[in-house]
Enzyme design. Structure first.
Site, PDB file in Angstrom:
ATOM      1  N   PRO A 128      51.956 -34.630 -62.081  1.00 18.41           N
ATOM      2  CA  PRO A 128      51.249 -34.901 -63.334  1.00 18.41           C
ATOM      3  C   PRO A 128      51.608 -36.286 -63.893  1.00 18.41           C
ATOM      4  CG  PRO A 128      53.101 -33.437 -63.751  1.00 18.41           C
ATOM      5  CD  PRO A 128      53.068 -33.676 -62.265  1.00 18.41           C
ATOM      6  N   TYR A 173      36.155 -46.338 -68.910  1.00 19.01           N
ATOM      7  CA  TYR A 173      35.805 -44.944 -68.595  1.00 19.01           C
ATOM      8  C   TYR A 173      34.999 -44.287 -69.709  1.00 19.01           C
ATOM      9  CZ  TYR A 173      40.063 -45.518 -65.690  1.00 19.01           C
ATOM     10  OH  TYR A 173      41.035 -45.951 -64.834  1.00 19.01           O
ATOM     11  N   CYS A 227      35.826 -61.754 -76.491  1.00 19.10           N
ATOM     12  CA  CYS A 227      34.442 -62.217 -76.454  1.00 19.10           C
ATOM     13  C   CYS A 227      33.615 -61.472 -75.420  1.00 19.10           C
ATOM     14  CB  CYS A 227      34.432 -63.711 -76.141  1.00 19.10           C
ATOM     15  SG  CYS A 227      35.529 -64.591 -77.219  1.00 19.10           S
ATOM     16  N   ARG A 247      40.664 -48.224 -71.605  1.00 18.70           N
ATOM     17  CA  ARG A 247      40.012 -46.943 -71.289  1.00 18.70           C
ATOM     18  C   ARG A 247      38.631 -46.771 -71.927  1.00 18.70           C
ATOM     19  NH1 ARG A 247      41.569 -42.559 -72.390  1.00 18.70           N
ATOM     20  NH2 ARG A 247      41.011 -41.571 -70.423  1.00 18.70           N
ATOM     21  N   GLY A 281      46.543 -34.337 -62.288  1.00 16.50           N
ATOM     22  CA  GLY A 281      45.161 -34.262 -62.731  1.00 16.50           C
ATOM     23  C   GLY A 281      44.855 -33.384 -63.909  1.00 16.50           C
ATOM     24  N   ARG A 288      49.089 -38.099 -66.665  1.00  8.70           N
ATOM     25  CA  ARG A 288      48.496 -38.103 -68.002  1.00  8.70           C
ATOM     26  C   ARG A 288      49.053 -37.000 -68.914  1.00  8.70           C
ATOM     27  NH1 ARG A 288      43.281 -40.112 -68.714  1.00  8.70           N
ATOM     28  NH2 ARG A 288      42.995 -39.858 -66.477  1.00  8.70           N
TER      29      ARG A 288
HETATM   30  C1  LIG Z   1      46.549 -40.676 -60.378  1.00 10.94           C
HETATM   31  C2  LIG Z   1      47.264 -39.716 -59.497  1.00 10.94           C
HETATM   32  C3  LIG Z   1      48.034 -38.687 -60.059  1.00 10.94           C
HETATM   33  C4  LIG Z   1      48.152 -38.446 -61.541  1.00 10.94           C
HETATM   34  O1  LIG Z   1      46.970 -38.086 -62.152  1.00 10.94           O
HETATM   35  P1  LIG Z   1      46.986 -37.620 -63.687  1.00 10.94           P
HETATM   36  O2  LIG Z   1      45.581 -37.357 -64.000  1.00 10.94           O
HETATM   37  O3  LIG Z   1      47.552 -38.737 -64.486  1.00 10.94           O
HETATM   38  O4  LIG Z   1      47.844 -36.390 -63.767  1.00 10.94           O
HETATM   39  C5  LIG Z   1      48.726 -37.863 -59.188  1.00 10.94           C
HETATM   40  N1  LIG Z   1      48.666 -38.028 -57.839  1.00 10.94           N
HETATM   41  C6  LIG Z   1      47.924 -39.000 -57.275  1.00 10.94           C
HETATM   42  C7  LIG Z   1      47.907 -39.134 -55.796  1.00 10.94           C
HETATM   43  C8  LIG Z   1      47.201 -39.879 -58.084  1.00 10.94           C
HETATM   44  O5  LIG Z   1      46.458 -40.831 -57.516  1.00 10.94           O
END
Ligand SMILES: *Cc1c(COP(=O)(O)O)cnc(C)c1O
Length: 421
Positions: free
Chosen positions: A276, A318, A346, A314, A239, A278
């Site tokens: 991790p 989002y 389209c 994205r 996250g 992203r």
């Molecule tokens: C999506 C997810 C992640 C990764 O999240 P990032 O924002 O890409 O780091 C890690 N663990 C779980 C359970 C997820 O659903």
């Protein structure tokens, strides 16, 4: 930091000119940097030293086999959320004891496959899921290592579609019910409760929600141990956010995140896992696209690209911002003017940016979407019968196509005509 920089007025991926790749594979395409992937993985890995730990790459962010191999050879584990991802991790040579199975709706087939092929742990999210895994493990004569994902009810302060740690979200077991549910899990045959799992959301740009969640996990560890559970592993989820623009406030560094982990749960004697996605793959990729037309509308100019929402969803899904830069570096002091940057699909939602200041561009010019390595290619589709775009991996002065563009014939051949037609 990434490895997509201008040299002599043109954008490079490591030591390869992006225009050279475009000439070889055509546009649009994704391009990833090995050096950036490796750098980001190592930042996390060293941030957790000297705790016993495993960094499990959340491969839903980018699951190409070449990306997985690049990380696996550095010792990465994988966080998988489906049977397909489990199969991809195994195909890339990741041993089962480095694969963690997450996800809110694991099926019986997925559980059986992972128990057969080897698994580090299942992160379970509900009581029915516990019961099903117990029954399957018993029927196979094995014991499944499990953690329970607790929902700590903290506000991750991120986009609503990627927040997962509030009690209103579908994820995990409410932390207030954790003791009861752990007691039930411990009583089920075929399960071995080894730890706690938490994941509160994605693209977090502030450490405060992590701190709240991890402090709750530390408290829960003490409570569960007093209840007799052998809590020895903490999966702290993923996250951590990335900078999508150069102008906004920089998200915390992996080293600060590592320090926070050590401060909140470091003295519990547990092995720590993080997941991790992203932050490892996001800034390790760009999407390169060519301008088809410059269209002068009424009071508004449009840059119509050959890339579209099906290639990178994205922005429309989002409201995400991607920096979009010309591959040929504009002259210093070149005039910028606002344009809407759109794809050919389209739908009005096929808009990458509105009124974005850009230097003058013409038909045929290349642009690069930065920070497109995570949740880019994996979320793409063939909407409008647009082929999935190629993925290219650069390593120093070499590059390779790691997924090729299907031909129209290949795409059409996947359909079957019933006998009555
Ligand atoms: C999506 C997810 C992640 C990764 O999240 P990032 O924002 O890409 O780091 C890690 N663990 C779980 C359970 C997820 O659903």
């Amino acid at each position: 930091m990434d490895h997509f920089l201008y040299r002599n007025g043109t954008l490079y991926a490591e030591d390869v000119a992006v225009s050279e790749i475009a000439a070889a594979v055509g546009t649009p395409f994704y391009c990833y940097s090995t050096a950036t992937l490796e750098r980001h993985f190592r930042l996390f890995d060293s941030a957790l030293d000297p705790l016993p730990h495993l960094v499990c790459f959340a491969m839903k962010s980018n699951s190409n086999q070449a990306i997985l191999k690049t990380l696996a050879r550095l010792g990465a584990g994988m966080d998988v959320v489906s049977g397909g991802e489990y199969a991809r991790a195994k195909a890339a040579g990741v041993p089962g004891d480095r694969i963690v199975f997450s996800g809110v709706g694991k099926t019986a087939v997925e559980m059986r496959t992972a128990l057969e092929g080897g698994i580090r742990q299942f992160n379970l999210e509900s009581e029915p899921e516990m019961e099903l895994l117990s029954a399957i493990a018993v029927s196979m004569g094995v014991v499944a290592p499990v953690t329970l994902r607790v929902n700590p009810d903290v506000d991750a302060r991120t986009h609503a579609k990627i927040a997962t740690g509030k009690s209103e979200n579908k994820f995990g077991i409410p932390i207030a019910r954790a003791r009861d549910v752990y007691a039930r899990a411990a009583g089920l045959p075929g399960l071995e409760v080894i730890g706690i799992d938490v994941h509160i959301g994605s693209q977090l740009t502030d450490l405060e929600p992590f701190e709240q969640a991890y402090l709750k996990v530390a408290d829960l560890t003490a409570v569960l141990r007093a209840d007799g559970h052998d809590i020895r592993r903490l999966d702290l989820g993923g996250g951590l956010g990335i900078p999508y623009t150069r102008s906004n406030i920089a998200p915390p560094l992996p080293s600060d995140y590592g320090d926070l982990i050590k401060r909140t749960v470091g003295d519990l004697g547990c092995e720590v896992e993080i997941e991790p996605g992203r932050l490892i793959s996001g800034n390790a990729g760009i999407m390169v696209s060519a301008v088809i037309y410059v269209k002068n509308g009424e009071g508004r100019d449009f840059l119509i690209l050959d890339g579209a929402m099906n290639d990178l969803i994205r922005p429309s899904m989002y409201d995400a911002h991607h920096d979009i830069v010309p591959v040929q570096e504009p002259a210093a002091g070149a005039e910028q003017a606002p344009v809407d940057i759109v794809g050919p699909v389209c739908e009005s939602g096929d808009t990458f940016a509105k009124q974005r200041n850009m230097p003058p561009l013409a038909s045929g010019d290349l642009v690069a979407f930065r920070s497109a390595g995570a949740y880019g290619a994996v979320m793409s589709s063939e909407y409008n019968t647009r082929p999935l775009i190629p993925e290219v991996l650069v390593n120093g002065d070499q590059f390779a196509v790691i997924r090729s563009r299907p031909t129209f014939d290949e795409m059409i051949a996947r359909d079957n005509i019933p006998e009555w037609l």
